[in-house]
Scaffold this active site. Structure first.
Site, PDB file in Angstrom:
ATOM      1  N   GLY A  64     -11.484 -14.646  35.090  1.00  0.00           N
ATOM      2  CA  GLY A  64     -10.936 -14.490  33.738  1.00  0.00           C
ATOM      3  C   GLY A  64     -11.554 -15.488  32.767  1.00  0.00           C
TER       4      GLY A  64
ATOM      5  N   GLY B 113     -11.638 -18.054  38.748  1.00  0.00           N
ATOM      6  CA  GLY B 113     -12.384 -18.344  37.529  1.00  0.00           C
ATOM      7  C   GLY B 113     -12.994 -17.129  36.851  1.00  0.00           C
TER       8      GLY B 113
ATOM      9  CE1 TYR C  25      -6.758 -14.638  27.811  1.00  0.00           C
ATOM     10  CE2 TYR C  25      -4.494 -14.087  28.356  1.00  0.00           C
ATOM     11  CZ  TYR C  25      -5.833 -13.776  28.352  1.00  0.00           C
ATOM     12  OH  TYR C  25      -6.256 -12.590  28.887  1.00  0.00           O
TER      13      TYR C  25
ATOM     14  CB  VAL D 246      -8.866 -10.019  29.426  1.00  0.00           C
ATOM     15  CG1 VAL D 246      -9.281 -10.993  30.524  1.00  0.00           C
ATOM     16  CG2 VAL D 246      -9.704 -10.235  28.169  1.00  0.00           C
TER      17      VAL D 246
ATOM     18  N   PRO E  82       2.570 -10.657  29.132  1.00  0.00           N
ATOM     19  CG  PRO E  82       4.536  -9.579  28.453  1.00  0.00           C
ATOM     20  CD  PRO E  82       3.083  -9.324  28.781  1.00  0.00           C
TER      21      PRO E  82
END
Length: 138
Positions: free
Chosen positions: A84, A82, A112, A72, A106
């Site tokens: 992602g 927006g 997420y 991703v 990282p």
């Protein structure tokens, strides 16, 4: 901003995929390697703004109960808009009965978590290089 969501690999410039991953600081390979990986994936998502690819992602899965999200990436100049979230939502919508895992770059864990992911209590990995083993494992 008018976005176009493409979910097939038929017209993708694989050099752009490799260049984009490099640009955002993620692992990248030769274009033909990305082509094979994306084409072998259960779900692929490519987001265009006009004719420009600005983000993408993919999931490998059995399509029934397990899946994993990879690669991703959103170009730096398109982050915070927006994109992602659209990529992740599109993948999750195509795997509604699956448990999903992913590797987070990282520093991206908070992104997420906002989308409903939680840190796993267990997880093991083997990487192909000693440098990756040192970087990503304890």
């Amino acid at each position: 901003m008018e976005l176009k969501i493409i979910t097939d690999c038929s017209r993708i410039n694989w050099q752009t995929i490799a260049d984009s991953l490099k640009k955002v600081g993620m692992a990248y390979h030769k274009p033909e390697v990305h082509k094979r990986a994306f084409e072998a994936s259960h779900t692929t998502v490519f987001i265009y703004e006009g004719s420009r690819l600005i983000g993408f992602g993919r999931a490998i899965s059995d399509g029934e109960y397990q899946g994993a999200i990879y690669d991703v990436a959103v170009l730096p100049e398109a982050q915070g808009k927006g994109i992602g979230k659209i990529i992740i939502k599109t993948i999750l919508d195509r795997l509604p009965t699956c448990n999903i895992i992913l590797y987070a770059t990282p520093g991206m864990e908070g992104f997420y978590k906002k989308l409903g992911f939680g840190a796993m209590k267990t997880g093991m990995a083997v990487f192909t290089t000693p440098q990756a083993m040192a970087k990503f494992t304890e």
